[in-house]
Design a protein around this motif. Structure first.
Motif, mmCIF file in Angstrom:
data_model
loop_
_atom_site.group_PDB
_atom_site.id
_atom_site.type_symbol
_atom_site.label_atom_id
_atom_site.label_comp_id
_atom_site.label_asym_id
_atom_site.label_seq_id
_atom_site.Cartn_x
_atom_site.Cartn_y
_atom_site.Cartn_z
ATOM 1 N N PHE A 134 22.514 1.437 -60.325
ATOM 2 C CA PHE A 134 23.556 0.940 -61.218
ATOM 3 C C PHE A 134 23.344 1.380 -62.670
ATOM 4 O O PHE A 134 24.269 1.320 -63.472
ATOM 5 C CB PHE A 134 23.623 -0.586 -61.168
ATOM 6 C CG PHE A 134 24.166 -1.121 -59.871
ATOM 7 C CD1 PHE A 134 25.348 -0.632 -59.333
ATOM 8 C CD2 PHE A 134 23.487 -2.094 -59.173
ATOM 9 C CE1 PHE A 134 25.851 -1.120 -58.142
ATOM 10 C CE2 PHE A 134 23.972 -2.598 -57.964
ATOM 11 C CZ PHE A 134 25.160 -2.103 -57.453
ATOM 12 N N PHE A 135 22.125 1.786 -62.994
ATOM 13 C CA PHE A 135 21.833 2.163 -64.379
ATOM 14 C C PHE A 135 21.500 3.648 -64.505
ATOM 15 O O PHE A 135 20.895 4.061 -65.498
ATOM 16 C CB PHE A 135 20.682 1.307 -64.928
ATOM 17 C CG PHE A 135 21.064 -0.132 -65.120
ATOM 18 C CD1 PHE A 135 21.666 -0.552 -66.293
ATOM 19 C CD2 PHE A 135 20.851 -1.059 -64.105
ATOM 20 C CE1 PHE A 135 22.041 -1.874 -66.460
ATOM 21 C CE2 PHE A 135 21.211 -2.386 -64.266
ATOM 22 C CZ PHE A 135 21.806 -2.794 -65.451
ATOM 23 N N ARG A 136 21.901 4.435 -63.529
ATOM 24 C CA ARG A 136 21.683 5.874 -63.608
ATOM 25 C C ARG A 136 22.525 6.448 -64.745
ATOM 26 O O ARG A 136 23.718 6.175 -64.842
ATOM 27 C CB ARG A 136 22.050 6.534 -62.281
ATOM 28 C CG ARG A 136 21.512 7.937 -62.134
ATOM 29 C CD ARG A 136 21.676 8.474 -60.721
ATOM 30 N NE ARG A 136 23.068 8.752 -60.409
ATOM 31 C CZ ARG A 136 23.793 8.044 -59.573
ATOM 32 N NH1 ARG A 136 23.256 6.993 -58.969
ATOM 33 N NH2 ARG A 136 25.042 8.355 -59.330
ATOM 34 N N GLY A 137 21.886 7.211 -65.609
ATOM 35 C CA GLY A 137 22.591 7.801 -66.740
ATOM 36 C C GLY A 137 22.625 6.933 -67.979
ATOM 37 O O GLY A 137 23.365 7.234 -68.918
ATOM 38 N N TRP A 138 21.783 5.889 -68.041
ATOM 39 C CA TRP A 138 21.846 4.999 -69.205
ATOM 40 C C TRP A 138 21.297 5.654 -70.469
ATOM 41 O O TRP A 138 21.737 5.327 -71.581
ATOM 42 C CB TRP A 138 21.098 3.693 -68.918
ATOM 43 C CG TRP A 138 19.598 3.801 -68.867
ATOM 44 C CD1 TRP A 138 18.832 4.047 -67.782
ATOM 45 C CD2 TRP A 138 18.702 3.662 -69.975
ATOM 46 N NE1 TRP A 138 17.501 4.071 -68.117
ATOM 47 C CE2 TRP A 138 17.384 3.837 -69.460
ATOM 48 C CE3 TRP A 138 18.860 3.407 -71.334
ATOM 49 C CZ2 TRP A 138 16.256 3.768 -70.261
ATOM 50 C CZ3 TRP A 138 17.733 3.336 -72.145
ATOM 51 C CH2 TRP A 138 16.444 3.510 -71.613
ATOM 52 N N VAL A 139 20.346 6.590 -70.331
ATOM 53 C CA VAL A 139 19.774 7.222 -71.527
ATOM 54 C C VAL A 139 20.801 8.112 -72.236
ATOM 55 O O VAL A 139 21.006 7.976 -73.452
ATOM 56 C CB VAL A 139 18.493 8.007 -71.184
ATOM 57 C CG1 VAL A 139 17.988 8.762 -72.419
ATOM 58 C CG2 VAL A 139 17.414 7.062 -70.671
ATOM 59 N N PRO A 140 21.470 9.062 -71.535
ATOM 60 C CA PRO A 140 22.506 9.823 -72.237
ATOM 61 C C PRO A 140 23.651 8.939 -72.735
ATOM 62 O O PRO A 140 24.283 9.246 -73.753
ATOM 63 C CB PRO A 140 22.994 10.831 -71.189
ATOM 64 C CG PRO A 140 22.550 10.305 -69.881
ATOM 65 C CD PRO A 140 21.286 9.552 -70.146
#
Length: 377
Positions: A134-140
């Motif tokens: 669910f939090f894949r891609g939170w850094v970009p």
């Protein structure tokens, strides 16, 4: 043992020997005129020695240890820096928080046959990727929207003032909505240049399982596949999504907040508590966010489609999704997401402005003299 002047200064608090930051020289006669209730026969103050050896009986020093050492002048570089910092907090944190919603939305736009609805979308993601999915891609997301927020809010405040000065006081009041629209469009044009690379990586990471774990491996892989120019492949659709979105976001917010203070709240804004003002900011932002989602949704579908498929064009997106699909696919979820997101952004932004001593955004237009007052930090 003799004590040097520098040593003496180091032994005592600075406000005991410095009059530049924490004390004011006041004219006694002016002080008495502003305070007529004080007896006119009060003793004269202790004469203050002057640099030429003479003394003055008309001035005296009043210590003000509680007065802030620094001030932020409205529309000064420090003011715009504070607005920029508030924009980083408001956009970066809120977009990162709603990453699960954004992930489901993007997958519904890309693969509607698999992700048929909000509930089923969350179920599929949980089954295939677990909670971490669910939090894949939170850094970009965090980095991209922090950069965008910095430019969006900082440049909006700059361009709003700039266009108001160009128009003059009378026209600035008469055409204030046009100034809001022009200022927000100009700011977003710059903000999207900062956002676009991170948005491209985010969409690819979120919609192509196995492409990458996140930014650290996703960005190099994206560049190897499509080159650095590929990071800006979606800039035009991004402008198409974000510029109308931001124009609606700022102009409708300013209008809604002004109407709330004018018709719904009997107390003038400057007399309202800070808590009430922040509540108005959140409510106005939420309504503005719903309008933003509707206006910008077709372009949002295009951005997701183009960043997901290598070599895809706008024509390919229209052909596959259809015109109706561009306007409706994923819209209910985006209304919930953007409404909450925008309300929270305005709440955080104005809370930060209050924290540093600046007034909240919106309400009745300030007078010419009020716009030059100092806001204390």
């Amino acid at each position: 043992m003799a004590i040097s002047e520098n040593t003496r200064h180091s032994l005592f608090p600075s406000y005991l020997y410095s009059s530049s930051a924490y004390s004011k020289t006041l004219d006694l006669e002016s002080f008495q005129r502003r305070n007529p209730s004080l007896p006119s026969t009060s003793p004269s103050p202790t004469p203050t020695p002057l640099s030429n050896g003479t003394v003055s009986s008309k001035s005296f020093l009043i210590q003000s240890p509680s007065e802030p050492a620094r001030k932020i002048e409205m529309y000064s570089p420090a003011f715009y820096a504070a607005c920029t910092a508030g924009g980083i907090l408001s956009c970066g944190l809120t977009h990162m928080t709603v990453t699960p919603l954004d992930l489901v939305k993007c997958n519904m736009q890309i693969d509607p046959a698999k992700y048929k609805g909000i509930a089923s979308g969350f179920g599929i993601l949980f089954k295939e990727q677990g909670v971490r999915g669910f939090f894949r891609g939170w850094v970009p997301t965090l980095l991209g929207y922090s950069a965008q927020g910095a430019c969006k809010f900082g440049f909006y405040e700059f361009f709003k003032k700039y266009y108001s000065d160009l128009a003059g006081p009378e026209n600035a009041t008469k055409y204030k909505t046009l100034i809001y629209l022009a200022g927000s469009a100009s700011a977003e044009l710059i903000a999207d240049v900062a956002l676009c690379p991170m948005e491209a990586v985010k969409v690819r990471v979120q919609t192509q399982p196995g492409f990458a774990r996140g930014l650290s491996d996703g960005l190099p892989k994206f560049v190897r596949s499509e080159g650095y120019s590929g990071l800006y492949k979606g800039i035009v659709p991004l402008w198409g999504r974000q510029i109308p979105y931001t124009m609606m976001k700022f102009a409708s917010f300013e209008t809604i907040v002004e109407m709330m203070y004018k018709y719904a709240i009997p107390t003038p804004k400057e007399q309202c508590s800070k808590q009430l003002q922040l509540g108005v900011s959140f409510a106005g932002g939420y309504v503005a966010g719903v309008l933003c989602a509707i206006v910008s949704h077709p372009a949002d579908n295009l951005v997701s489609f183009l960043n997901n498929a290598k070599g895809a064009t706008v024509g390919d997106a229209v052909k596959k999704m259809g015109v109706l699909g561009l306007f409706t696919r994923g819209l209910p979820l985006r209304i919930v997401m953007i409404g909450t997101l925008t309300g929270a952004q305005w709440g955080i932004y104005d809370a930060f402005k209050v924290f540093v001593g600046l007034p909240t955004t919106g309400g009745a237009a300030p007078s010419a003299t009020a716009s030059t007052e100092l806001a204390k930090v």
